[in-house]
Scaffold this motif. Structure first.
Motif, PDB file in Angstrom:
ATOM      1  N   LEU A   1       0.809  -1.224   0.000  1.00  0.00           N
ATOM      2  CA  LEU A   1       0.000   0.000   0.000  1.00  0.00           C
ATOM      3  C   LEU A   1       0.839   1.270   0.000  1.00  0.00           C
ATOM      4  O   LEU A   1       0.301   2.359  -0.219  1.00  0.00           O
ATOM      5  CB  LEU A   1      -0.929   0.023   1.221  1.00  0.00           C
ATOM      6  CG  LEU A   1      -1.968  -1.094   1.313  1.00  0.00           C
ATOM      7  CD1 LEU A   1      -2.812  -0.925   2.574  1.00  0.00           C
ATOM      8  CD2 LEU A   1      -2.867  -1.113   0.086  1.00  0.00           C
ATOM      9  N   ARG A   2       2.125   1.165   0.238  1.00  0.00           N
ATOM     10  CA  ARG A   2       2.955   2.361   0.400  1.00  0.00           C
ATOM     11  C   ARG A   2       3.039   3.175  -0.897  1.00  0.00           C
ATOM     12  O   ARG A   2       2.878   4.400  -0.878  1.00  0.00           O
ATOM     13  CB  ARG A   2       4.354   1.976   0.882  1.00  0.00           C
ATOM     14  CG  ARG A   2       4.348   1.455   2.313  1.00  0.00           C
ATOM     15  CD  ARG A   2       5.706   0.925   2.763  1.00  0.00           C
ATOM     16  NE  ARG A   2       5.616   0.345   4.090  1.00  0.00           N
ATOM     17  CZ  ARG A   2       5.919   0.983   5.215  1.00  0.00           C
ATOM     18  NH1 ARG A   2       6.355   2.229   5.172  1.00  0.00           N
ATOM     19  NH2 ARG A   2       5.799   0.376   6.384  1.00  0.00           N
ATOM     20  N   GLY A   3       3.303   2.499  -2.013  1.00  0.00           N
ATOM     21  CA  GLY A   3       3.394   3.223  -3.280  1.00  0.00           C
ATOM     22  C   GLY A   3       2.097   3.903  -3.661  1.00  0.00           C
ATOM     23  O   GLY A   3       2.082   5.100  -3.983  1.00  0.00           O
ATOM     24  N   PRO A   4       0.972   3.180  -3.643  1.00  0.00           N
ATOM     25  CA  PRO A   4      -0.301   3.824  -3.959  1.00  0.00           C
ATOM     26  C   PRO A   4      -0.643   5.004  -3.049  1.00  0.00           C
ATOM     27  O   PRO A   4      -1.159   6.017  -3.519  1.00  0.00           O
ATOM     28  CB  PRO A   4      -1.309   2.681  -3.791  1.00  0.00           C
ATOM     29  CG  PRO A   4      -0.540   1.454  -4.125  1.00  0.00           C
ATOM     30  CD  PRO A   4       0.837   1.709  -3.573  1.00  0.00           C
ATOM     31  N   VAL A   5      -0.353   4.892  -1.747  1.00  0.00           N
ATOM     32  CA  VAL A   5      -0.640   6.011  -0.848  1.00  0.00           C
ATOM     33  C   VAL A   5       0.252   7.200  -1.184  1.00  0.00           C
ATOM     34  O   VAL A   5      -0.204   8.357  -1.226  1.00  0.00           O
ATOM     35  CB  VAL A   5      -0.451   5.597   0.630  1.00  0.00           C
ATOM     36  CG1 VAL A   5      -0.543   6.817   1.540  1.00  0.00           C
ATOM     37  CG2 VAL A   5      -1.515   4.581   1.029  1.00  0.00           C
ATOM     38  N   ALA A   6       1.537   6.942  -1.444  1.00  0.00           N
ATOM     39  CA  ALA A   6       2.453   8.028  -1.813  1.00  0.00           C
ATOM     40  C   ALA A   6       1.970   8.728  -3.080  1.00  0.00           C
ATOM     41  O   ALA A   6       1.978   9.963  -3.172  1.00  0.00           O
ATOM     42  CB  ALA A   6       3.864   7.486  -2.004  1.00  0.00           C
ATOM     43  N   GLU A   7       1.547   7.944  -4.063  1.00  0.00           N
ATOM     44  CA  GLU A   7       1.071   8.540  -5.306  1.00  0.00           C
ATOM     45  C   GLU A   7      -0.208   9.341  -5.075  1.00  0.00           C
ATOM     46  O   GLU A   7      -0.386  10.422  -5.632  1.00  0.00           O
ATOM     47  CB  GLU A   7       0.829   7.464  -6.353  1.00  0.00           C
ATOM     48  CG  GLU A   7       0.423   8.052  -7.711  1.00  0.00           C
ATOM     49  CD  GLU A   7       0.156   6.996  -8.752  1.00  0.00           C
ATOM     50  OE1 GLU A   7       0.798   7.067  -9.816  1.00  0.00           O
ATOM     51  OE2 GLU A   7      -0.684   6.111  -8.513  1.00  0.00           O
TER      52      GLU A   7
END
Length: 395
Positions: free
Chosen positions: A124-130
């Motif tokens: 989930l880290r990449g999607p949240v950052a984006e």
């Protein structure tokens, strides 16, 4: 007659899990922006434990958060977990998803804290950052990203779950500007495409429909209502949810105007829309049609809609719909019976079969039996078709 919302809200703390879920869904199915509900969810989890919290968190994952509720959620991810067990892993993922859907202004302030939470799933880290980065993009960059996604889907000849989730993030970005680009979205919704981008826009059409719902564009109601039951099944499905999100009696009037000439599938879809719109007119239409519609599946859908409204006057009609011998019952009838029991429990209503059906619901875990859950995080792993859905830090 519908039941007071204060009583429904209080049932989020009921001792029975299914009753808690039924109460919460009254609000979440109507896309509530009420910030007082997440504290109730937290109170229920603390009162009844993590073991029964997964479904409550999943149903409440898009509830509005505050600094205080985020404090609690972040605190949960600092506890000790055994990630070898599905229950612990799923609980962490469910908490993380609630965090990931929080308002970007609240979440951006705590990005560094989130990055340092080992229990926050890497998936989930990449999607949240984006998502946080997209919050500052502006409308032009948002449309550029949407068109680029359309070209990528067109090149692949399809789209994946990760493509769909990335589209959701772009749509959230664009939905911040309904006044600025509402006319543009309406033109696309009418398939009045600019320039030579018709093929790309056709690939994006279902996402444009979704955007109209996220923008809550009332001007889109007539177009969306006509998409229901059409040949483009994806657009029809998105139109259904968009109309639910826009809500209100204007939607009720637009979809019910199609009822007289609608086939069974379309009437079923209209009933599903009315399930999400808590107005007296919506209840009135459902009660009216339940009395005269002869298609059993549509009757079941109308019964579900009336139970979603906690309509006291519909209890007897719904009871009759689900009062068959068990060996003759369809799965949808069982589902409606369980819903009738949960709603009646909240309203304090009984009828001749109530105790028997309630005991059966408890014994069968409300029809779910001993179903084993799969790992939630598996649904968010990299997709070999779509690739990674985002990485890096918000800027």
């Amino acid at each position: 007659m519908t039941f007071p919302e204060t009583t429904i809200r209080a049932a989020v703390l009921h001792p029975e899990e299914e009753v808690r879920l039924t109460a919460l869904r009254y609000f979440t199915y109507a896309f509530t922006t009420d910030r007082s509900l997440m504290p109730l969810v937290i109170e229920a989890i603390e009162k009844y434990g993590r073991e029964s919290a997964f479904s409550l968190l999943r149903d409440g994952e898009k509830l509005c958060q505050t600094d205080e509720t985020l404090d609690w959620l972040f605190g949960e991810l600092r506890n000790d977990f055994n990630f070898e067990t599905i229950d612990d892993d799923n609980y962490c993922c469910a908490v993380a998803l609630v965090i990931s859907y929080a308002d970007t202004d609240l979440l951006a302030k705590r990005w560094n804290e989130l990055e340092n939470l080992p229990a926050f799933p890497v998936e989930l880290r990449g999607p949240v950052a984006e998502r946080l980065e997209m919050g500052s993009w502006g409308v032009e960059r948002g449309w550029e990203a949407m068109e680029a996604l359309g070209r990528a889907m067109m090149k692949k000849g399809g789209f994946s779950q990760n493509d769909d989730r990335r589209a959701d993030r772009i749509i959230e970005c664009l939905a911040q500007y309904p006044d600025e680009r509402g006319d543009f979205t309406m033109a696309l919704l009418r398939r009045e495409y600019p320039g030579k981008g018709n093929e790309v826009m056709d690939w994006l059409y279902q996402h444009i429909v979704r955007l109209a719902g996220e923008m809550r564009l009332k001007e889109a109601i007539p177009v969306l209502a006509q998409l229901l039951g059409g040949d483009d099944e994806l657009a029809s499905d998105e139109a259904l949810m968009a109309l639910c999100k826009i809500g209100g009696d204007e939607v009720v009037d637009a979809v019910t105007a199609r009822w007289g000439n609608a086939d069974d599938d379309l009437r079923f879809a209209i009933a599903e829309i009315l399930e999400h719109i808590h107005t007296d007119r919506s209840v009135e239409r459902c009660r009216q049609w339940l009395e005269i519609d002869e298609e059993f599946d549509v009757q079941i859908a109308l019964g579900n809609a009336l139970m979603s409204h906690f309509c006291l006057d519909a209890i007897e009609s719904v009871r009759l719909l689900v009062n068959d011998e068990e060996e003759d019952m369809y799965p949808d009838q069982f589902d409606l019976r369980y819903r009738l029991i949960a709603v009646s429990t909240i309203m304090g209503v009984t009828f001749p079969e109530y105790d028997e059906w309630h005991d059966e619901a408890i014994a069968s875990n409300w029809g779910r039996g001993d179903r084993q859950r799969s790992r939630l995080r598996d649904a968010f792993r990299m997709d070999p078709v779509a690739g990674d859905s985002g990485n890096g830090k918000p800027k």
